[in-house]
Design a protein around this motif. Structure first.
Motif, short mmCIF file in Angstrom:
data_model
loop_
_atom_site.label_atom_id
_atom_site.label_comp_id
_atom_site.label_asym_id
_atom_site.label_seq_id
_atom_site.Cartn_x
_atom_site.Cartn_y
_atom_site.Cartn_z
N SER A 57 3.53 -7.38 -2.75
CA SER A 57 4.86 -6.93 -2.51
C SER A 57 5.13 -7.19 -1.02
N ASN A 58 6.15 -7.97 -0.71
CA ASN A 58 6.66 -8.29 0.62
C ASN A 58 7.39 -7.06 1.13
N HIS A 59 7.77 -6.28 0.14
CA HIS A 59 8.67 -5.13 0.69
C HIS A 59 7.90 -3.90 0.90
N SER A 60 6.59 -4.03 0.83
CA SER A 60 5.61 -2.61 1.13
C SER A 60 5.36 -2.72 2.48
N LYS A 61 5.33 -1.45 2.90
CA LYS A 61 4.90 -1.12 4.35
C LYS A 61 3.26 -1.57 4.46
N GLU A 62 2.49 -1.41 3.52
CA GLU A 62 1.24 -1.92 3.48
C GLU A 62 0.93 -3.22 3.76
N PRO A 63 0.12 -3.62 4.78
CA PRO A 63 -0.31 -5.05 5.02
C PRO A 63 -0.94 -5.64 3.70
N GLN A 114 -3.21 -4.44 0.42
CA GLN A 114 -2.71 -4.40 -0.98
C GLN A 114 -3.69 -5.24 -2.03
#
Length: 125
Positions: A6-12, A16
């Protein structure tokens, strides 16, 4: 094994990847001794940097979930069921601590938090 980024995740991105491979190992979606995609192939498939996939694999190796053989690739390590259970318990505890901190920050009582947990737990059955 399917990995979704996910490009929208705050997780690097590497986290992921690490998280999803870890989950696949712990749920036995991928078996002990099974060959993982090469770092380059995974990077190509996910359309991410080789450095990103390399870091994900390094994290998994540090955790003892995979091992690498030069020239042959990376493989799922043999897992001790008790160690897997301990890792899952630590993950659950971390998530519960986060939930507790969030609930205290929004004035949710312990009783309300327990009720939410029970409802969510029962929904999953």
């Amino acid at each position: 094994m399917r990995i979704l980024i996910s490009n929208h995740s705050k997780e690097p991105i590497y986290e992921q990847i690490t998280k999803q491979i870890r989950e696949a190992i712990m749920t036995h979606e991928i078996s002990q001794g099974e060959n993982l995609p090469s770092i380059r192939q995974l990077a190509k498939d996910l359309r991410v940097s080789v450095i990103t996939t390399k870091r994900a694999y390094e994290e998994l190796e540090k955790e003892g979930l995979i091992y690498s053989i030069v020239g042959k690739g990376s493989f799922v390590a043999e897992q001790n069921p008790e160690l897997l259970r301990e890792k899952k318990l630590r993950t659950i505890e971390a998530h519960l601590l986060e939930a507790i901190e969030n609930s205290k920050g929004t004035d949710i009582t312990l009783a309300q938090l327990k009720e939410m947990l029970e409802l969510l737990y029962e929904e999953e059955k």
